[in-house]
Scaffold this active site. Structure first.
Site, short mmCIF file in Angstrom:
data_model
loop_
_atom_site.label_atom_id
_atom_site.label_comp_id
_atom_site.label_asym_id
_atom_site.label_seq_id
_atom_site.Cartn_x
_atom_site.Cartn_y
_atom_site.Cartn_z
N ASP A 13 -4.44 32.84 -22.67
CA ASP A 13 -4.01 32.24 -23.95
C ASP A 13 -3.09 33.14 -24.76
OD1 ASP A 13 -5.82 30.13 -23.38
OD2 ASP A 13 -7.45 31.33 -24.21
N LYS A 16 1.89 32.32 -22.89
CA LYS A 16 2.78 32.35 -21.72
C LYS A 16 3.67 31.13 -21.66
CE LYS A 16 -0.87 32.76 -19.08
NZ LYS A 16 -1.95 33.12 -20.02
N GLY A 40 -4.08 26.04 -19.72
CA GLY A 40 -3.56 25.10 -20.71
C GLY A 40 -2.38 25.75 -21.40
N HIS A 41 -1.18 25.35 -21.04
CA HIS A 41 0.03 25.92 -21.64
C HIS A 41 0.58 24.97 -22.69
CE1 HIS A 41 0.88 28.49 -17.82
NE2 HIS A 41 -0.19 28.86 -18.49
N GLN A 222 -3.95 32.15 -16.95
CA GLN A 222 -5.02 33.10 -17.34
C GLN A 222 -4.43 34.49 -17.65
OE1 GLN A 222 -5.90 31.32 -14.04
NE2 GLN A 222 -6.38 29.68 -15.42
P1 IMP Z 1 -12.90 29.08 -14.86
O1 IMP Z 1 -11.53 29.57 -14.55
O2 IMP Z 1 -12.94 27.68 -15.36
O3 IMP Z 1 -13.85 29.32 -13.70
O4 IMP Z 1 -13.50 29.96 -16.06
C1 IMP Z 1 -13.81 31.35 -15.90
C2 IMP Z 1 -13.46 32.12 -17.16
O5 IMP Z 1 -12.04 32.15 -17.32
C3 IMP Z 1 -14.01 31.52 -18.45
O6 IMP Z 1 -14.31 32.57 -19.35
C4 IMP Z 1 -12.83 30.71 -19.01
O7 IMP Z 1 -12.90 30.55 -20.39
C5 IMP Z 1 -11.69 31.64 -18.59
N1 IMP Z 1 -10.41 30.93 -18.43
C6 IMP Z 1 -10.02 30.17 -17.39
N2 IMP Z 1 -8.77 29.70 -17.58
C7 IMP Z 1 -8.36 30.19 -18.76
C8 IMP Z 1 -7.14 30.07 -19.49
O8 IMP Z 1 -6.16 29.44 -19.07
N3 IMP Z 1 -7.12 30.73 -20.69
C9 IMP Z 1 -8.16 31.48 -21.14
N4 IMP Z 1 -9.31 31.61 -20.49
C10 IMP Z 1 -9.41 30.97 -19.31
#
Ligand code: IMP
Length: 426
Positions: A13, A16, A40-41, A222
């Site tokens: 977040d 990007k 989520g961009h 991420q």
């Molecule tokens: P998952 O990717 O859904 O398995 O989540 C694993 C961890 O990564 C959690 O703490 C999510 O909140 C975090 N996470 C996954 N994708 C994002 C992103 O795009 N932005 C911020 N945190 C993310």
């Protein structure tokens, strides 16, 4: 420089989407290399907001080739919804390519993601519940279904029937209802038919584009601290968002990567559980959260907020190959009397300047701060580094000194035009 990797250098977040969109103006190709619709961009174009999940940020420009590479896990139903949503808003001319080696996220992945989280109780990861972890687990366990198989009706049915035997056993064990083969197949074969036209060997395509001298932007999802290998394990995602993983995730040689731009906020945020050494919960955190609109794009959760952590940023630079930084949301800090910046940690009475590997140690570290003076001037329309208030310039220089990376861009607002360019890197 023909290739540029954009990666999150914190916990995701970082903004990007905005920077990818900024460089996409001059790119020929935009590639997403890992993750899925957990990302989520948000992109703002002419005051209109677009939230992208699986689709690369070059989708708004009809001249750009948008690639979903082999390191991704793709939910076909959600991806088509996203595409149809864009079409309904007038984005009808685009070029999309999906790797035949990318993995498919199916309904049992989402169910299992939720079930594992429930069973973990207090130790839950705080996932986005989009089935990302279970889908990458199947890939590693060699029971995943790849796009090349998914778009061949016969192969898809055969693989699904094999995999579902194992998945149903898992669902049953976790107290969930088993899924019916034909129900999933009948729904998903329709998505496969629509997606088929986009599926190809994207490794070949990327190399062709590189050889042709095209400008290629690799768009990260991420952030480094959510990396499966180098992040705050187990509170991480299930792929590697580092620049160093891009060649593997795209099927290209590492020597093709020219620059790696780490996107970092001027402070730090995190969603989900896990250690966060510089987290603050005072009025300052609320001030930053409200001014920075720090609520999740995918889950709408309020983000945890903290001061900038240069121990973490320096670590991110080291493990992922960042050579430039893009400093985001500097305008959010306007109005604070004091701005803190973490340059060391203290653990058991000792000062350290690196990130410990275990959660136990990370939970124990205390940030050691430098204190800098803030500024009151509105900087949201500043167009050059020289025009920033002296205290803002000092903040930027201190970050460069502590992270050993040069700041190439500074963002002072959500619009493309609110970007200060310091160095040409693409
Ligand atoms: P998952 O990717 O859904 O398995 O989540 C694993 C961890 O990564 C959690 O703490 C999510 O909140 C975090 N996470 C996954 N994708 C994002 C992103 O795009 N932005 C911020 N945190 C993310």
């Amino acid at each position: 420089m023909p290739t540029l990797v954009i990666e999150g250098s914190q916990w995701g977040d970082e903004g990007k989407g905005k920077i990818t969109d900024y460089y996409a103006q001059i790119a020929d190709v935009v590639v997403r290399s890992q993750g899925g619709n957990n990302a989520g961009h948000t992109i703002t174009i002419n005051n209109e907001k677009f939230a992208l999940r699986s689709i690369p940020s070059g989708i708004f420009n009809p001249h750009i080739k948008n690639i979903l590479a082999s390191g991704m896990v793709i939910n076909p139903k959600q991806m088509l919804e996203e595409l149809h949503g864009l079409e309904a808003r007038g984005i009808t001319k685009y070029n999309l390519y999906i790797s035949n080696r990318a993995h498919v996220v199916l309904p049992y992945h989402e169910l299992l993601d939720g079930a594992y989280e429930k069973y973990k109780g207090d130790h839950k990861i705080g996932t986005t519940k989009r089935g990302i972890g279970p889908s990458y687990s199947d890939k590693a366990n060699r029971i995943g279904i790849r796009m090349g198989t998914f778009i061949d009706e016969e192969d898809f049915k055969e693989s699904l029937s094999e995999t579902l035997k194992i998945k149903n056993a898992e669902l049953k064990m976790l107290g969930l209802e088993e899924l019916d083969l034909n129900t999933i197949f009948d729904e998903y074969k329709i998505y496969a038919k629509e997606i088929k036209r986009y599926v190809c060997d994207t490794s070949l395509l990327i190399e062709e584009e590189i050889e042709r001298g095209s400008k290629i932007l690799f768009e990260g999802a991420q952030g480094v601290m959510l990396c499966l290998d180098h992040g705050t394990y187990p509170y991480v995602t299930s792929s590697s968002p580092t620049g160093s993983a891009v060649p593997l995730n795209c099927g290209i040689a590492p020597s093709y990567i020219n620059n790696i731009l780490g996107i970092c906020k001027s402070y730090t945020t995190r969603v989900g559980e896990g250690p966060f050494p510089t987290e603050i919960e005072s009025d300052i955190a609320s001030y930053i959260r409200e001014r920075g609109h720090e609520y999740g794009t995918v889950t709408k959760r309020p983000r945890r907020v903290g001061w900038l952590d240069c121990v973490e940023l320096n670590y991110a630079r080291r493990v992922s190959g960042i050579n430039y930084l893009s400093l985001m949301l500097l305008d959010v800090l306007t109005g604070l009397d004091e701005i803190k910046i973490c340059y060391k940690y203290e653990i058991d009475g000792k000062e350290i300047d690196y990130m410990p590997a275990t959660i136990k140690e990370l939970n124990k570290v205390k940030p050691v701060y430098l204190s800098l003076k803030g500024w009151d001037e509105d900087i949201s329309n500043v167009k050059s580094f020289d025009k920033l208030p002296e205290n803002a310039k000092m903040y930027v220089r201190k970050i460069e000194e502590l992270t050993k990376a040069s700041v190439a861009l500074i963002s002072v607002g959500p619009d493309r035009s609110q970007t200060i360019k310091i160095k040409e890197i693409f």
